[in-house]
Design a protein around this motif. Sequence first.
Motif, PDB file in Angstrom:
ATOM      1  N   THR A  69       0.816  -1.217   0.000  1.00 13.78           N
ATOM      2  CA  THR A  69       0.000   0.000   0.000  1.00 13.78           C
ATOM      3  C   THR A  69       0.850   1.267   0.000  1.00 13.78           C
ATOM      4  N   PHE A  70       2.159   1.131   0.279  1.00 10.50           N
ATOM      5  CA  PHE A  70       3.030   2.304   0.259  1.00 10.50           C
ATOM      6  C   PHE A  70       4.432   1.891  -0.155  1.00 10.50           C
ATOM      7  N   THR A  71       5.209   2.876  -0.574  1.00 11.92           N
ATOM      8  CA  THR A  71       6.587   2.608  -0.967  1.00 11.92           C
ATOM      9  C   THR A  71       7.443   3.849  -0.755  1.00 11.92           C
ATOM     10  N   GLY A  72       8.702   3.617  -0.468  1.00 16.82           N
ATOM     11  CA  GLY A  72       9.673   4.690  -0.506  1.00 16.82           C
ATOM     12  C   GLY A  72      10.392   4.631  -1.844  1.00 16.82           C
ATOM     13  N   VAL A  73      10.662   5.783  -2.444  1.00 16.21           N
ATOM     14  CA  VAL A  73      11.416   5.855  -3.699  1.00 16.21           C
ATOM     15  C   VAL A  73      12.567   6.824  -3.484  1.00 16.21           C
ATOM     16  N   LYS A  74      13.789   6.352  -3.690  1.00 14.81           N
ATOM     17  CA  LYS A  74      14.945   7.210  -3.483  1.00 14.81           C
ATOM     18  C   LYS A  74      14.918   8.378  -4.463  1.00 14.81           C
ATOM     19  N   ALA A  75      15.100   9.585  -3.931  1.00 12.27           N
ATOM     20  CA  ALA A  75      15.134  10.781  -4.772  1.00 12.27           C
ATOM     21  C   ALA A  75      16.572  11.233  -5.006  1.00 12.27           C
ATOM     22  N   SER A  76      17.372  11.236  -3.926  1.00 14.38           N
ATOM     23  CA  SER A  76      18.725  11.779  -4.063  1.00 14.38           C
ATOM     24  C   SER A  76      19.611  11.271  -2.946  1.00 14.38           C
ATOM     25  N   GLU A  77      20.899  11.585  -3.066  1.00 16.60           N
ATOM     26  CA  GLU A  77      21.871  11.312  -2.015  1.00 16.60           C
ATOM     27  C   GLU A  77      22.854  12.475  -1.951  1.00 16.60           C
ATOM     28  N   GLY A  78      23.091  12.944  -0.701  1.00 14.47           N
ATOM     29  CA  GLY A  78      24.025  14.048  -0.529  1.00 14.47           C
ATOM     30  C   GLY A  78      23.655  15.226  -1.407  1.00 14.47           C
TER      31      GLY A  78
END
Length: 558
Positions: A69-78
Amino acid sequence: MTGLRGRAGIAGGALIIAALGGFAIPAATTTAPALAATTPAQGTDVSSLQHPNPTSTIDWSAMASSGMTFTGVKASEGNYYTNPYYAGSVAKSYEADAQQAVNAGLYVTPYIFANPYPGNGTAAQQADYGAAVIKASTSPAYSGNHMLPVTLDIEPDPYVNQESNSNACYGLTQSAMQAWISQFITEIKKDLGTSKAPIIYTTADWWNACTGNDTAFSADPLWLASYGVTNPGLPAGWNNYTIWQYGQGTVGGISGIDENEMGPVLQVARAGTAIGTVRLRTLNSLAGQAVTYSATGLPPGLTLSAGQITGTPAAGDIGHQYTVTVTPSAGAVPSSISFTWIIHGALTVTSPGNRTTTAGTPVSLRVAVSDQDGASYPPTITASGLPPGMVINKSGVITGWPTMPGTYTVHVSASDALYASGSTTFTWTIAAAANTGFTGLVRQVGGTAKCLNDPGAATANGTLLNLYTCTGGTPQAWTTVQDGTIRAQGKCLTVFHSTTVELYACASSGSANQQWRAGTDGELVNAQYGTCLYFANASAVNGSKPTMSACQNSTSQT
């Protein structure tokens, strides 16, 4: 970036693209615990790691069909890496994970992997960098109903060797790390708005070690990473987690992907003591939508208001367990939240007071523990910092023969099956043993039968010893002392640099290289090196100097 952290130029960001938890926790595959009576909301998280090549895609419909029902999606690093799959690129055939997940009906939190190591941009710069990715014209609208707060992913530094316990705190002091996190959150709220409090993803061990048990962020939603347990320990300040990353598995056809659920699963409270506020959240409330809650089964003395459980469990309500069911308003996800609440009594560990014992003297000391939870829940007692040679059993009895002089800080802790706990701390001074004991000769057994000798009965530190015809005189008078040392002229038989044997002043704080025990074949074994006093020749001549060697049943060993 500077030095070894200059990874942005690596094609595809190959070393900096892991999903949440990729560096924080050893890989493990577990199933979610079954404490809850209802199934918690399930979720996952992804990065470019889930795209082995630019054209590979994630089947988000399959994700939804599998119960996500939910997810994290990486946007950026540093301030140096953008996940090309967050917003996607038609020109480069990169799938837009955030939009596709929303289209499939999942709630999405964009996450920013923090790298506070100096040279990767300030906290504010990293927040601005991530916010620019999240607000890009090709990204889903951050204000959308299915967009959750941004997640700050703050965990052990992935660019140090965790196995060797290298600095996992990015070279920052605890106060500097506190300031860094505070500055990031202040800036990300400025960039994305204050209606959605940022989620903090971390591990309890890292948080407590690197922030010094900071409690300043306890009102922010916690995404806790903890694998292989049924009731994860919480970082300082939080009374419950909002999301729990509990393992890895196969989801939507992707293997080795992180598995998460919304909490809480278990709560514990002490009878007669006010609880810390337990905040209830749904995916809808995280997304900024109004949600109301009702509850059944709360322990007497606790109430639910405005999504927060507060109060004081009844003083006599010890040993009871309650199944609490919280029902959010219609349409919320999850539609029901169920968990266990355990009420425990007081557990007290009484300090025996600061202690003093002479090295080599036998010890037997019981640490008193009182537990209101009764005999059905006997406490288990452990200790850290005990002087070498001493141990504690699970009933709290400390025994042994202390060997190393010095002052030690002993911490005794106790806990029982109802999660009651207590501890005490005291000092234990081990005094050096007096220069008394049995005095006699140290012979080479089975060889020449000559004696270990102090040439000229010298007393200078560093006096080298030898083998000599036994005379029974002062140079060959060795005293075995109760702390494990062997002495001549008040100095200790000492091993330096693993092989050199000499006389040296007995260490006031104790030293393993001055302690000896009898081997199974009569050898003299050094406590620090585990090797035996040795002469190179069973027929050694007068003046031959001893050394250390691997123990064996040999006539050349004393």
